[in-house]
Every structure is written in C-alpha cells, then in structure tokens.
Design an enzyme around this catalytic site. Sequence first.
Site, short mmCIF file in Angstrom:
data_model
loop_
_atom_site.label_atom_id
_atom_site.label_comp_id
_atom_site.label_asym_id
_atom_site.label_seq_id
_atom_site.Cartn_x
_atom_site.Cartn_y
_atom_site.Cartn_z
N ASN A 297 10.55 -11.17 -2.76
CA ASN A 297 9.59 -11.18 -3.73
C ASN A 297 9.88 -10.84 -5.08
O ASN A 297 11.34 -10.55 -5.12
CB ASN A 297 8.44 -10.14 -3.64
CG ASN A 297 8.91 -8.68 -3.36
OD1 ASN A 297 9.17 -8.07 -4.42
ND2 ASN A 297 8.81 -8.44 -2.05
N ASP B 193 4.96 -7.56 3.60
CA ASP B 193 3.89 -7.32 4.70
C ASP B 193 4.27 -8.05 6.32
O ASP B 193 4.01 -7.50 7.24
CB ASP B 193 2.63 -8.04 4.38
CG ASP B 193 1.93 -6.85 3.16
OD1 ASP B 193 2.39 -5.67 3.05
OD2 ASP B 193 1.24 -7.58 2.19
N LYS C 94 23.37 -20.10 10.76
CA LYS C 94 22.56 -21.00 9.78
C LYS C 94 21.62 -21.95 10.29
O LYS C 94 22.15 -22.63 11.12
CB LYS C 94 23.68 -21.43 8.69
CG LYS C 94 22.97 -21.75 7.21
CD LYS C 94 24.12 -22.52 6.48
CE LYS C 94 23.20 -23.09 5.28
NZ LYS C 94 24.12 -24.18 4.47
N PRO D 137 5.50 -2.88 9.68
CA PRO D 137 4.81 -1.46 9.63
C PRO D 137 4.43 -1.36 8.28
O PRO D 137 4.87 -1.60 7.28
CB PRO D 137 5.87 -0.50 10.05
CG PRO D 137 6.92 -1.17 10.01
CD PRO D 137 6.80 -2.66 10.19
N ASP D 138 3.30 -0.49 7.90
CA ASP D 138 2.63 -0.13 6.74
C ASP D 138 3.48 1.22 6.47
O ASP D 138 2.98 2.35 7.03
CB ASP D 138 1.15 -0.17 6.46
CG ASP D 138 0.66 0.24 5.12
OD1 ASP D 138 1.48 0.88 4.26
OD2 ASP D 138 -0.15 -0.46 4.62
N PHE E 243 1.77 2.49 -4.57
CA PHE E 243 1.49 1.86 -5.87
C PHE E 243 0.63 0.51 -5.29
O PHE E 243 0.51 0.17 -4.12
CB PHE E 243 3.07 1.10 -6.45
CG PHE E 243 3.54 1.88 -7.45
CD1 PHE E 243 3.82 3.13 -7.29
CD2 PHE E 243 3.66 1.34 -8.85
CE1 PHE E 243 4.38 3.89 -8.28
CE2 PHE E 243 4.15 2.08 -9.87
CZ PHE E 243 4.59 3.28 -9.76
N LYS F 14 -7.90 0.33 -1.59
CA LYS F 14 -6.50 0.81 -0.94
C LYS F 14 -6.17 2.30 -0.89
O LYS F 14 -5.67 2.68 0.03
CB LYS F 14 -5.30 -0.04 -1.88
CG LYS F 14 -4.28 -0.91 -1.05
CD LYS F 14 -3.37 -1.78 -1.87
CE LYS F 14 -3.42 -3.07 -1.68
NZ LYS F 14 -2.65 -4.02 -2.59
N LYS G 246 -5.37 3.64 2.81
CA LYS G 246 -4.05 4.16 3.08
C LYS G 246 -3.93 5.69 3.17
O LYS G 246 -3.15 6.36 3.90
CB LYS G 246 -3.00 3.71 2.00
CG LYS G 246 -3.01 2.22 1.43
CD LYS G 246 -1.56 1.50 2.07
CE LYS G 246 -1.56 0.33 1.59
NZ LYS G 246 -0.44 -0.35 2.04
#
Length: 398
Positions: free
Chosen positions: A208, A274, A284, A301-302, A320, A334, A338
């Site tokens: 990301n 996630d 490859k 896993p979170d 965050f 959230k 959490k």
Amino acid sequence: MLRNKNILIGITGGIAAYKICELVRMFKKNDANVKVVLTPNAKEFVTELTMDTLAQDRVYIEQFNTTDKKPEHISLCDWADIFIIAPASANTIGKLANGIADNLLTSLACAFTGTKLIAPAMNTGMWENRFVQKNISALKNAGMHIVEPESGFLACGTCGKGRLASVEKVFNEAALLLYENQALKGKKILITAGGTRENLDPVRYIGNYSSGKMGKALADAAYNAGAEVTLICTFEETKPYKTITVNSALEMENAVKNEAQNANCVIMAAAVADYRPAECSVSKIKKDKNEELTIKLVKNPDILANLCKNKKQNQIIVGFCAESDDLIENAREKLAQKGCDFLVANDITRKDIAFSSDYNEVYILSKDAPIKKIDRSTKENIAKSILEIIFKGENSGN
Ligand code: CTP
C-alpha cells in the site's frame, strides 16, 4: 524553567562566534549554569577572557588536561543537560557526522549521549555543498537537533543561506528541548510505521502507499520527549532508538507481541494489510504458464484488536484510521470495534495531507472525551500534539 540547568556551549571557528556572547548571557540571565568549550580555531574569533567572564566559569579548550582526575570530555558530559554547538562550522559538522574526535569539542560531541543542538553557520556555497548536506542528514538521523541557518547578508559580503539563526531562536529551541526532555521520561513507547508487504513470489508483493512518515515522526517526538522508544517499521531506519524492520503483517504481529509486553503505550500507525496471498510461490510466477491468474487471499490477524483484547494494566493503546468516506462515523465505529483508548483518524483522499505528504490533519477520538481536531500542520507538529493529548490525562493525574 532553566534554573540550575547545565548548559554546555561549544563554539567553533566561524565569524558568528561573537554572537554566542549574547547566547551565554541569555542563559545566565535565566539562572542556568553555563560552561563554554572552544575549538582551537574559535580562539581566533572570541577570547577566553570574554567567554569566562560571561559564563562566570573557566573556558575549556585543552583536550589533555593533566590536573583533573577525570578527563574533561567525560566530566563535562556527566555535567551537561544539553550540548549546544553554535556556530557549527562545516568542518566540525563533518567530524561529528563521522565520529572524529580530534579536539575537546569534537571528543565531547562523540562521548555525549544527551540532547545535542547544532546551529550551523557558514558561507552559502559551503552550506549547499552536497557533502555538508549529507553530513547534516546524518546528524539528524542520529537524533541531533539542527537549528537551520537563515538567509541574509553574510560576513563574506554575499547574500544567501548560511547565516547563524538568531540567538533568540537557538535559545528558545534549547529551552523547548530541555522542557520536552522531561515530559515522557520513564515511559516505554512502541510505535509501528509503514505499509506491510504481502509476498506473492520472490519478486512481487501486495502493498500500500503508506510512507511511514507519521509513525516515524511519532517515534522521533516520543524519543525527544525522553521516552524509551521502539519503532517497528517496514523499511530500514537508523535512529538513536531501537528499530525493528519487518515485511509482512504476520512478521509485524510477531514483533509487536514481543515488544508490547513491557510497553506503557503502543501506537499502531502502520498500514497493515488486511489480507495476504494464501500461498507464496517459492519460484517466480511465470507469465507463459498463465493466461489468467487468480490470487486467493486470506485474512491477516488484526494486530490492534488483539492487542486491545490482551491489554496490560495501565497500558495505553492507540490506533490509526485511514478513511476515504464518512471519516468520523467510520472512526467512531472502529474505536468501538477495536477497543483502543484513542483512535487517530485522517482522510486519505486529500492530496495536501496523509499518504507520502509531510503534512497531516487528524481527528482524535477517545472513549470518554469529545473529538479533538488537530489542524493541518507538519507531521512533526501533529506527532507532538498527538502525544500531548494521549498523555495529558496521565500527567494531570486524571
Ligand atoms: N490494523 C491492524 N491489523 C490489521 C489491520 C489494521 O493492527 N490487520 C490497525 C492499523 O494499524 C490501524 C487500525 O488497525 O491502527 C485501523 O486500520 P485501518 O486500515 O484504518 O482499518 P482496518 O481495521 O484495516 O479496517 P478497514 O480496512 O476495513 O477500514
């Protein structure tokens, strides 16, 4: 605030040396103790007599003083709360960046592990020289604080950047550092930063856009405020505090589990993937074998939610939240989902803040206080404000 603080001032050989007389007076007027060390070249610009009269203490120059039991580069290090080098010449900056200790001032800088504030002053060409700039970056990476020189008329008759920052600025910066140094003393803070990479094969990954700048700014700010910091990040980093480099969400989870045991506070600023590919190919993946390719993803896993479930007594856990729609509403959800103490929310669709930018604007949500907005500012300033808000309740005894 400065009463009885021990200020060690190092002066190198540059024309701006005369301005340091005023700096010494400012500290003395504020009841601080001042000791001055000169490089041999600095003696060409200011006299010993001027400096020891202003500091009301003898001036230190000699590397080898046979009268003292403890070498001066050790005893002065034990004494000082802060070491200010102003003006710092290109020559001394180069020595500091390379661990060279060939006079008392550079030996002190090498041995001193406390807060160092460097105020460079030199001709514009020297300041812009790429080796000087590389050395300045090395000093910053090593945790030293730089008061950038200003632009203006220089003693060599030219105009440009290189003039010593005003003595007021150097003084204020030092005062701020001495104050900040106290705020988080004794706290162990764990921070994660950067985007995780989930490997598909030896050359490709799913990742990301997180740059890790916000997490790094938080780690720097916590370190500068005296905390014992561990930064778990997805890039290589040389810092004056502990850093652990990880790649994937699973590696990050492992490292966080190990390090969170003794932490007073955990800040999850990392952008954790996630999902990860269900399989990572050892070789490859070749295109001639596949006309179409389907990648099966499995859930990671979170880390944050699991941390909150196993929260230690008095531990503060901060998450965050990067959102593109309904920022506050999603952030509220959230926070509850959490179970963290604070959630720092930012809008990732804005081009002037967040991903890769040096700026941010955030909202801080917590279980029992109203939402606080921190207006757009540099990530360094935002980091300081976040830490202030997180630890405010603690420091005020709430
Ligand atoms: N986080 C985590 N582990 C994950 C995913 C996220 O610890 N597997 C943490 C992040 O470090 C951040 C917080 O959870 O502190 C919120 O991350 P964010 O990406 O905004 O939300 P997600 O929980 O991933 O939910 P979604 O992507 O559905 O918005």
